[in-house]
Motif scaffolding. Structure first.
Motif, short mmCIF file in Angstrom:
data_model
loop_
_atom_site.label_atom_id
_atom_site.label_comp_id
_atom_site.label_asym_id
_atom_site.label_seq_id
_atom_site.Cartn_x
_atom_site.Cartn_y
_atom_site.Cartn_z
N VAL A 1 1.64 6.66 -1.26
CA VAL A 1 0.60 5.43 -1.37
C VAL A 1 0.64 5.12 -2.87
CG1 VAL A 1 -1.82 5.05 -1.15
CG2 VAL A 1 -0.81 6.76 0.50
N ARG B 1 -4.89 1.00 -3.48
CA ARG B 1 -5.94 1.43 -2.79
C ARG B 1 -7.25 0.66 -3.12
NH1 ARG B 1 -6.24 5.92 0.53
NH2 ARG B 1 -4.26 7.40 0.05
N ARG C 1 5.94 8.99 3.68
CA ARG C 1 5.13 7.74 3.03
C ARG C 1 4.29 8.14 1.72
NH1 ARG C 1 0.49 5.65 7.07
NH2 ARG C 1 -0.69 7.36 6.08
N LEU D 1 0.92 -1.25 0.19
CA LEU D 1 -0.04 0.02 0.00
C LEU D 1 0.92 1.22 -0.03
CD1 LEU D 1 -2.77 1.46 0.16
CD2 LEU D 1 -2.68 1.12 2.70
N TYR D 2 2.19 1.08 0.81
CA TYR D 2 2.85 2.43 0.79
C TYR D 2 4.58 2.08 0.44
CZ TYR D 2 -0.85 3.95 4.00
OH TYR D 2 -1.97 3.88 4.67
#
Length: 304
Positions: free
Chosen positions: A72, A77, A70, A62-63
């Protein structure tokens, strides 16, 4: 019994299930690959949401973290948003603690002296804590993020360079289609040797196993791999290709090592607190309590 399901965009050939116990709690752990089929992964999450204790997000992060910031990954998502009742973990909250600790354990416990060793990290941005630990110990780093992830032949040899270049490139990279950045589905079964000189020059190949495997030369000369999510079939292949030893950052569970997404899911289940209330210090404290140690497989002694 607690149930953890890792829903992966990876190959279903790598599926595995296992029962174990942590801190007196029994767990059934399962990895289900969807062969790169996003719709199948979404349907599976919808089907199991609220029926399992935690999801692992496999085959995608996700990251990514660069120098404490951070970023994304846009496509991730899509999966995270489908888990509305059950917490979903991609392992990123744990990597900076678990994998940093693993490198320090390898050095401190005498598993391997990493000081001065030439270490190739095919991709360091998804293992920034590991990369920092190598640098702290005094390893000689080659960071292949641009070479192997986006096809730009620029090797980096310090985290300072990665911080500078990575912070410029990351906002664009995380918005690219994920299958352009990382092998998913059947592509995970394909090995395409590429820029092999960096593999040959290294003493240690470290980081995500599927990245390492993707570009692995036909025959190496005794290199050590530090990684996770390896199966017995992987060990057989690595032995044939000249790898001398595999050190996994997560322990063996029934014949394979699971990814950090699964370990993080286990820890969050044990803590019983919302994800946004869990700090890196909490992860580190539980790692100490669980006493997870690196797995070590000497391939000269390995047999199927």
């Amino acid at each position: 019994m607690k149930r953890i399901v890792s829903v992966s965009l990876g190959s279903s050939r790598r599926d595995h299930s296992f029962e174990t116990e942590f801190m007196g709690v029994k767990f059934h752990i399962e990895r289900i690959g969807t062969d790169g089929d996003w719709n199948r992964a979404i349907d599976l999450i919808r089907e199991l949401d609220g029926k399992v204790d935690a999801f692992g997000m496999g085959g995608i992060d996700l990251y990514v973290y660069i120098a404490g910031k951070r970023y994304v990954i846009k496509d991730a998502r899509r999966l995270m948003n489908e888990a509305r009742k059950t917490p979903m973990l991609d392992g990123s909250g744990l990597k900076n603690t678990l994998e940093r600790k693993c490198i320090m354990d390898i050095q401190r416990d005498g598993i391997m002296d990493l000081k001065g060793k030439r270490v190739l990290m095919v991709c360091a941005v998804d293992r920034f804590g590991m990369a920092e630990a190598f640098e702290e110990i005094g390893a000689r780093l080659t960071l292949g993020d641009f070479i192997y992830t986006v096809g730009v032949p620029i090797p980096m040899h310090s985290l300072r360079t990665l911080r500078i270049l990575g912070s410029v490139a990351a906002p664009f990279i995380v918005n690219m289609p994920f299958d352009k950045l990382y092998p998913t589905g059947k592509e995970q079964d394909v090995i395409i040797p590429k820029h092999s000189k960096y593999y040959y020059l290294a003493d240690v190949l470290a980081g995500d196993f599927l990245y390492i495997r993707r570009y692995l030369p036909e025959k190496l000369n005794g290199q050590v791999i530090i990684t996770n999510t390896t199966t017995r079939e992987d060990m057989q292949m690595l032995k044939k290709r000249g790898i001398s030893k595999v050190i996994t950052t997560t322990p063996d569970m029934g014949g394979r090592s699971f990814g950090t997404n699964v370990i993080e899911a286990i820890m969050v289940t044990l803590m019983g607190r919302p994800i946004d209330k869990i700090t890196p210090a909490d992860y580190f404290s539980m790692l100490q309590e669980l006493n997870l140690k690196p797995g070590v497989v000497n391939l000269e002694e390995f047999s199927a």
